[in-house]
Design a protein around this motif. Structure first.
Motif, PDB file in Angstrom:
ATOM      1  N   VAL A   1      24.239 -67.450 -14.112  1.00 18.66           N
ATOM      2  CA  VAL A   1      25.449 -66.821 -14.639  1.00 18.66           C
ATOM      3  C   VAL A   1      25.813 -65.576 -13.841  1.00 18.66           C
ATOM      4  N   SER A   2      24.818 -64.801 -13.429  1.00 22.75           N
ATOM      5  CA  SER A   2      25.105 -63.551 -12.719  1.00 22.75           C
ATOM      6  C   SER A   2      25.735 -63.784 -11.354  1.00 22.75           C
ATOM      7  N   GLY A   3      25.613 -64.997 -10.829  1.00 22.60           N
ATOM      8  CA  GLY A   3      26.276 -65.331  -9.577  1.00 22.60           C
ATOM      9  C   GLY A   3      27.697 -65.824  -9.761  1.00 22.60           C
ATOM     10  N   ARG A   4      28.101 -66.017 -11.029  1.00 23.35           N
ATOM     11  CA  ARG A   4      29.437 -66.518 -11.328  1.00 23.35           C
ATOM     12  C   ARG A   4      30.307 -65.492 -12.043  1.00 23.35           C
ATOM     13  N   ARG A   5      29.677 -64.605 -12.788  1.00 22.52           N
ATOM     14  CA  ARG A   5      30.410 -63.639 -13.601  1.00 22.52           C
ATOM     15  C   ARG A   5      29.869 -62.233 -13.346  1.00 22.52           C
ATOM     16  N   THR A   6      30.722 -61.232 -13.514  1.00 21.76           N
ATOM     17  CA  THR A   6      30.241 -59.857 -13.495  1.00 21.76           C
ATOM     18  C   THR A   6      29.484 -59.623 -14.789  1.00 21.76           C
ATOM     19  N   ALA A   7      28.199 -59.426 -14.690  1.00 16.95           N
ATOM     20  CA  ALA A   7      27.376 -59.357 -15.893  1.00 16.95           C
ATOM     21  C   ALA A   7      26.125 -58.541 -15.636  1.00 16.95           C
ATOM     22  N   SER A   8      25.659 -57.881 -16.698  1.00 14.76           N
ATOM     23  CA  SER A   8      24.366 -57.212 -16.717  1.00 14.76           C
ATOM     24  C   SER A   8      23.561 -57.885 -17.815  1.00 14.76           C
ATOM     25  N   LEU A   9      22.592 -58.686 -17.434  1.00 12.28           N
ATOM     26  CA  LEU A   9      21.847 -59.533 -18.363  1.00 12.28           C
ATOM     27  C   LEU A   9      20.416 -59.029 -18.434  1.00 12.28           C
ATOM     28  N   LEU A  10      19.998 -58.626 -19.624  1.00  6.56           N
ATOM     29  CA  LEU A  10      18.700 -57.989 -19.816  1.00  6.56           C
ATOM     30  C   LEU A  10      17.833 -58.864 -20.713  1.00  6.56           C
ATOM     31  N   LEU A  11      16.701 -59.305 -20.187  1.00  6.58           N
ATOM     32  CA  LEU A  11      15.744 -60.112 -20.956  1.00  6.58           C
ATOM     33  C   LEU A  11      14.573 -59.232 -21.369  1.00  6.58           C
ATOM     34  N   VAL A  12      14.291 -59.201 -22.669  1.00  2.00           N
ATOM     35  CA  VAL A  12      13.137 -58.470 -23.191  1.00  2.00           C
ATOM     36  C   VAL A  12      12.318 -59.424 -24.044  1.00  2.00           C
ATOM     37  N   ASN A  13      11.033 -59.565 -23.709  1.00  2.00           N
ATOM     38  CA  ASN A  13      10.096 -60.373 -24.477  1.00  2.00           C
ATOM     39  C   ASN A  13       9.359 -59.454 -25.442  1.00  2.00           C
ATOM     40  N   TRP A  14       9.502 -59.685 -26.738  1.00  2.00           N
ATOM     41  CA  TRP A  14       8.930 -58.734 -27.700  1.00  2.00           C
ATOM     42  C   TRP A  14       7.431 -58.553 -27.481  1.00  2.00           C
ATOM     43  N   PHE A  15       6.742 -59.633 -27.081  1.00  2.00           N
ATOM     44  CA  PHE A  15       5.287 -59.580 -26.974  1.00  2.00           C
ATOM     45  C   PHE A  15       4.807 -58.759 -25.796  1.00  2.00           C
ATOM     46  N   GLN A  16       5.709 -58.375 -24.880  1.00  2.00           N
ATOM     47  CA  GLN A  16       5.334 -57.505 -23.768  1.00  2.00           C
ATOM     48  C   GLN A  16       5.608 -56.036 -24.063  1.00  2.00           C
ATOM     49  N   LEU A  17       6.187 -55.736 -25.222  1.00  5.93           N
ATOM     50  CA  LEU A  17       6.517 -54.353 -25.565  1.00  5.93           C
ATOM     51  C   LEU A  17       5.312 -53.566 -26.064  1.00  5.93           C
TER      52      LEU A  17
END
Length: 324
Positions: free
Chosen positions: A167-183
């Motif tokens: 998606v980031s190669g098609r749209r202007t976007a800031s996409l943030l992935l957070v895995n709760w178990f790594q917090l």
């Protein structure tokens, strides 16, 4: 629709179509929980990953429970984590970011270790990537270029990341992935549970996480401890995928270590860190649009940036697998 004075989350499913543009323009970000419907043992619900993804998605906005989505509502729990409210930053009292909460993605690609067990609903990885890409692009196209994806299922780390890259190669976007178990770090879970292994599928850490949101969904007396296979005796990050890592019953772990008190602590710690990440993210400059030109004009765009130093070991931008 409007946010409370201090920010928080609005449910996307309740936004009238005629107000969508105004809400999107006023929002700082959108939130998408992603989970799975998967066997976690006799003691945990099939929606464990959804409970955790939806629960921590709500924590991102400083609320105690999300709107009912595809995976159902999450019960609130007592403790310091539930003290966070739509007042935003509960430490300083300053307004928090304004978010829009989308319904959770309930189904996922599940590993071979859990597919044979009852209740696991697994979709093929190639279907999962395509589906997630469409969902993510749809949210961005609706007017939300900043999208936080809160993940509760370890196997989603690869499929969500692949969809985000597309998606980031098609749209202007800031996409943030957070895995709760790594917090919460492995060192911190050792402090909380002791030297026995607590992390792992259906183990004490994940069980405590569910207890922190929905204690009534857990049956601690349904199992006895099933000590997991030891990790490799090295300190370096790695991802190991095996057909059946005996001892294994679609889950493993020292369930006797799990408790509601530990779950409240996990919820409070992970929730606070998630809100810290979100605050820093929405304050950062937005990205430039993608380009179809692999070599932009140097004169127009200025000198090419120089490469920075490589991330140090343990850098929070470094993602490793198998840390649940």
């Amino acid at each position: 629709m409007t946010w409370p004075t201090g920010g928080g989350l609005l449910p996307a499913t309740r936004i009238p179509g005629g107000e969508l543009a105004a809400v999107a323009a006023a929002a700082d970000y959108a939130v998408l929980p992603v989970g799975a419907v998967e066997w976690h043992g006799p003691h945990l619900p099939l929606g464990t990953d959804l409970i955790l993804a939806e629960g921590f998605a709500a924590e991102a906005g400083g609320t105690s429970s999300p709107a009912a989505g595809a995976g159902g509502a999450v019960a609130s729990a007592a403790g310091s984590a539930s003290a966070a409210s739509s007042s935003g930053d509960t430490t300083t009292g300053s307004p928090g970011p304004r978010g829009v909460l989308f319904p959770a993605v309930p189904y996922a690609a599940c590993p071979g270790q859990t597919r044979p067990w009852p209740g696991t609903v697994s979709i093929r990885p190639e279907i999962a990537v395509g589906y997630l890409a469409d969902v993510i692009e749809g949210i961005v196209a609706a007017g939300f270029p900043r999208l936080l994806i809160v993940n509760g299922h370890d196997a989603n780390m690869s499929t969500v990341r692949a969809a985000m890259e597309w998606v980031s190669g098609r749209r202007t976007a800031s996409l943030l992935l957070v895995n709760w178990f790594q917090l919460v770090t492995p060192a911190e879970t050792t402090e909380l549970y002791g030297p026995l292994t607590a992390r792992g599928h259906g183990g004490a850490y994940e069980t405590s996480g569910v207890l922190g949101f929905d204690p009534g969904a857990v049956r601690l007396d349904a199992v006895t401890d099933l000590p997991p296979k030891p990790k490799l005796p090295v300190g370096h990050p790695y991802v190991l995928v095996e057909s059946r890592p005996d001892p294994w019953q679609g889950w493993s772990g020292h369930i006797s270590l799990a408790s509601e008190a530990a779950g409240r602590q996990v919820r409070a710690t992970a929730g606070a860190r998630l809100r810290e990440i979100v605050a820093a993210w929405v304050a950062a400059p937005p990205p430039a649009p993608p380009t179809a030109d692999p070599l932009p004009d140097a004169a127009a765009d200025g000198p090419a940036p120089t490469a920075g130093p490589a991330p140090a070991a343990g850098d929070p931008t470094t993602v490793t697998g198998g840390e649940r």
